[in-house]
Scaffold this motif. Sequence first.
Motif, mmCIF file in Angstrom:
data_model
loop_
_atom_site.group_PDB
_atom_site.id
_atom_site.type_symbol
_atom_site.label_atom_id
_atom_site.label_comp_id
_atom_site.label_asym_id
_atom_site.label_seq_id
_atom_site.Cartn_x
_atom_site.Cartn_y
_atom_site.Cartn_z
ATOM 1 N N ASN A 238 110.053 23.657 76.616
ATOM 2 C CA ASN A 238 109.609 22.382 77.171
ATOM 3 C C ASN A 238 108.189 21.984 76.803
ATOM 4 O OD1 ASN A 238 112.111 22.488 78.358
ATOM 5 N ND2 ASN A 238 111.347 23.169 80.340
ATOM 6 N N HIS A 239 107.259 22.953 76.799
ATOM 7 C CA HIS A 239 105.843 22.623 76.598
ATOM 8 C C HIS A 239 105.082 23.627 75.745
ATOM 9 C CE1 HIS A 239 106.178 19.675 79.887
ATOM 10 N NE2 HIS A 239 106.837 20.609 80.548
ATOM 11 N N LYS A 240 105.647 24.807 75.515
ATOM 12 C CA LYS A 240 104.865 25.929 75.018
ATOM 13 C C LYS A 240 104.206 25.701 73.656
ATOM 14 C CE LYS A 240 105.516 28.570 78.572
ATOM 15 N NZ LYS A 240 105.955 27.545 79.527
ATOM 16 N N ALA A 241 104.844 24.940 72.762
ATOM 17 C CA ALA A 241 104.249 24.709 71.439
ATOM 18 C C ALA A 241 103.622 23.327 71.329
ATOM 19 C CB ALA A 241 105.312 24.890 70.356
ATOM 20 N N MET A 242 103.469 22.661 72.461
ATOM 21 C CA MET A 242 102.931 21.299 72.459
ATOM 22 C C MET A 242 101.410 21.317 72.669
ATOM 23 S SD MET A 242 105.596 19.763 71.725
ATOM 24 C CE MET A 242 104.965 18.088 71.818
ATOM 25 N N PRO A 243 100.728 20.186 72.399
ATOM 26 C CA PRO A 243 99.261 20.153 72.526
ATOM 27 C C PRO A 243 98.789 20.537 73.921
ATOM 28 C CG PRO A 243 100.050 18.202 71.376
ATOM 29 C CD PRO A 243 101.269 18.914 71.896
ATOM 30 N N GLN A 257 102.176 12.789 79.741
ATOM 31 C CA GLN A 257 103.477 13.420 79.948
ATOM 32 C C GLN A 257 104.271 13.531 78.650
ATOM 33 O OE1 GLN A 257 104.067 14.828 82.698
ATOM 34 N NE2 GLN A 257 102.594 13.866 84.057
ATOM 35 N N VAL A 258 104.233 12.498 77.802
ATOM 36 C CA VAL A 258 105.038 12.496 76.583
ATOM 37 C C VAL A 258 104.478 13.456 75.533
ATOM 38 C CG1 VAL A 258 105.854 11.102 74.635
ATOM 39 C CG2 VAL A 258 105.887 10.152 76.960
ATOM 40 N N ASN A 263 111.678 17.650 73.777
ATOM 41 C CA ASN A 263 113.111 17.597 74.068
ATOM 42 C C ASN A 263 113.895 18.503 73.123
ATOM 43 O OD1 ASN A 263 112.616 15.719 76.031
ATOM 44 N ND2 ASN A 263 113.792 14.068 75.099
ATOM 45 N N VAL A 264 115.025 18.987 73.614
ATOM 46 C CA VAL A 264 115.928 19.813 72.802
ATOM 47 C C VAL A 264 117.219 19.033 72.575
ATOM 48 C CG1 VAL A 264 117.206 21.977 72.657
ATOM 49 C CG2 VAL A 264 114.955 21.933 73.743
ATOM 50 N N ARG A 265 117.570 18.838 71.315
ATOM 51 C CA ARG A 265 118.812 18.138 70.988
ATOM 52 C C ARG A 265 120.012 19.046 71.266
ATOM 53 N NH1 ARG A 265 116.000 16.647 65.974
ATOM 54 N NH2 ARG A 265 115.336 14.463 66.061
ATOM 55 N N GLY A 266 121.183 18.409 71.448
ATOM 56 C CA GLY A 266 122.373 19.241 71.622
ATOM 57 C C GLY A 266 123.486 18.606 72.415
ATOM 58 N N TYR A 312 106.822 11.335 69.763
ATOM 59 C CA TYR A 312 107.937 11.728 70.627
ATOM 60 C C TYR A 312 108.583 12.955 69.995
ATOM 61 C CZ TYR A 312 112.226 11.166 73.402
ATOM 62 O OH TYR A 312 113.293 11.350 74.265
ATOM 63 N N SER A 313 108.438 14.114 70.625
ATOM 64 C CA SER A 313 108.841 15.386 70.028
ATOM 65 C C SER A 313 110.230 15.802 70.483
ATOM 66 C CB SER A 313 107.831 16.480 70.409
ATOM 67 O OG SER A 313 108.211 17.719 69.878
ATOM 68 N N GLN A 314 111.093 16.115 69.513
ATOM 69 C CA GLN A 314 112.412 16.649 69.824
ATOM 70 C C GLN A 314 112.928 17.447 68.625
ATOM 71 O OE1 GLN A 314 115.437 13.646 70.429
ATOM 72 N NE2 GLN A 314 114.423 12.212 69.043
ATOM 73 N N GLY A 315 113.811 18.391 68.890
ATOM 74 C CA GLY A 315 114.356 19.216 67.820
ATOM 75 C C GLY A 315 115.491 20.071 68.326
ATOM 76 N N GLY A 316 116.180 20.748 67.410
ATOM 77 C CA GLY A 316 117.267 21.636 67.787
ATOM 78 C C GLY A 316 116.761 22.864 68.523
ATOM 79 N N LEU A 317 117.663 23.561 69.211
ATOM 80 C CA LEU A 317 117.280 24.684 70.061
ATOM 81 C C LEU A 317 116.612 25.808 69.267
ATOM 82 C CD1 LEU A 317 117.390 25.870 72.939
ATOM 83 C CD2 LEU A 317 119.572 26.907 72.326
ATOM 84 N N PHE A 318 117.234 26.239 68.180
ATOM 85 C CA PHE A 318 116.692 27.381 67.440
ATOM 86 C C PHE A 318 115.394 27.017 66.724
ATOM 87 C CE2 PHE A 318 121.247 28.428 67.799
ATOM 88 C CZ PHE A 318 121.109 29.613 68.504
#
Length: 346
Positions: A238-243, A257-258, A263-266, A312-318
């Motif tokens: 959720n936040h660990k690799a974010m600024p 907040q953004v 976000n995780v796609r799936g 706006y950050s999002q990506g796959g789970l792995f």
Amino acid sequence: MDGQTGRPGHGSEFAELSALVKEAGLFRRRPGHYLVRGGIALLAFGGAWALLALVAAGWWQLGTAALLAVAYTQLSFLGHDAGHKQIFRGRRANDAAGTALAALVGLSYGWWVGKHTRHHANPNLEDSDPDIDIPALAFSTRQGRAKAGFLRWMAKYQAFLFFPLLLLEGVDLHWSGIKAVRHGGTKSPRLDAVLLAVHVAAYLTAVFLLLPPGIAVVFIVVHHAAWGVYMGCSFAPNHKAMPHLEPGHRLDFLRRQVLTSHNVRGGRWMTYALGGLNYQIEHHLFPSIPMATLGRAQPLVRDFCLARGISYSQGGLFRTYADVLRHLHQVGSPLRTASRAVNGAQ
């Protein structure tokens, strides 16, 4: 936006976005959804204990421990939603549901709500967000440099230790609740103390009555390790690799907040598996939106942000897990470099 309080003002961009989300009807409660979802979680919880009680004891019961870990996590997700007033309209009904759900898994609802409220108000803000104040990990170079002794060694190699540490997350959740109750860190310390004591007594009595001592001990270890990994893997993206934000920053509510959330796609299955936490950006902007409607809020929020140049950050789970591990490894890099320099000088 009030620059002092960080609260969204009536003429802010956030107010404009909020109006769009409200117009789409996404704040409406979804009692049918929670009835089904809660029923499935309770069925899994009761089914696990029924398997333990009615079927012959043996090492295969470690599979039951894994099933119980899944049930614990899904019940915890429901408690999370109750804490955000997603299930019922009123605070009292949500708190009653959250307290009952927390009691089933052995958590202090009062401790968790207080901690989680601070996180939502200060995501990735150093010295204010309790979710990045973890002794065993460093999420920024500043945190890494502050470590000493064994914790500094752990920070050097934290990317390798991250998933093994999650094995202890379930035990840590229990212990944190107990500490909060002992030190008066909840609104209802007596109620929380009684519920925690009843949970521990009932859990240990049931496990040791239904299983031989050796299998019982391993059952407890597997159950809590699996629960910890599932919980940790649900919250870690959720936040660990974010600024990270520094005290005194001037970001408004929307950007705070953004920019700190991911976000995780799936699709639908990912939403169920992660309890809706895969829509972390939308959840942080609108915490009271029921999990079932976060997916409908996502394109509204994404398009609104992109139209205004807000990342706006999002990506796959792995890929997301890889980003988290890469970030942890990079934070530990200066510590490893300094250690090699010291060893070379000697």
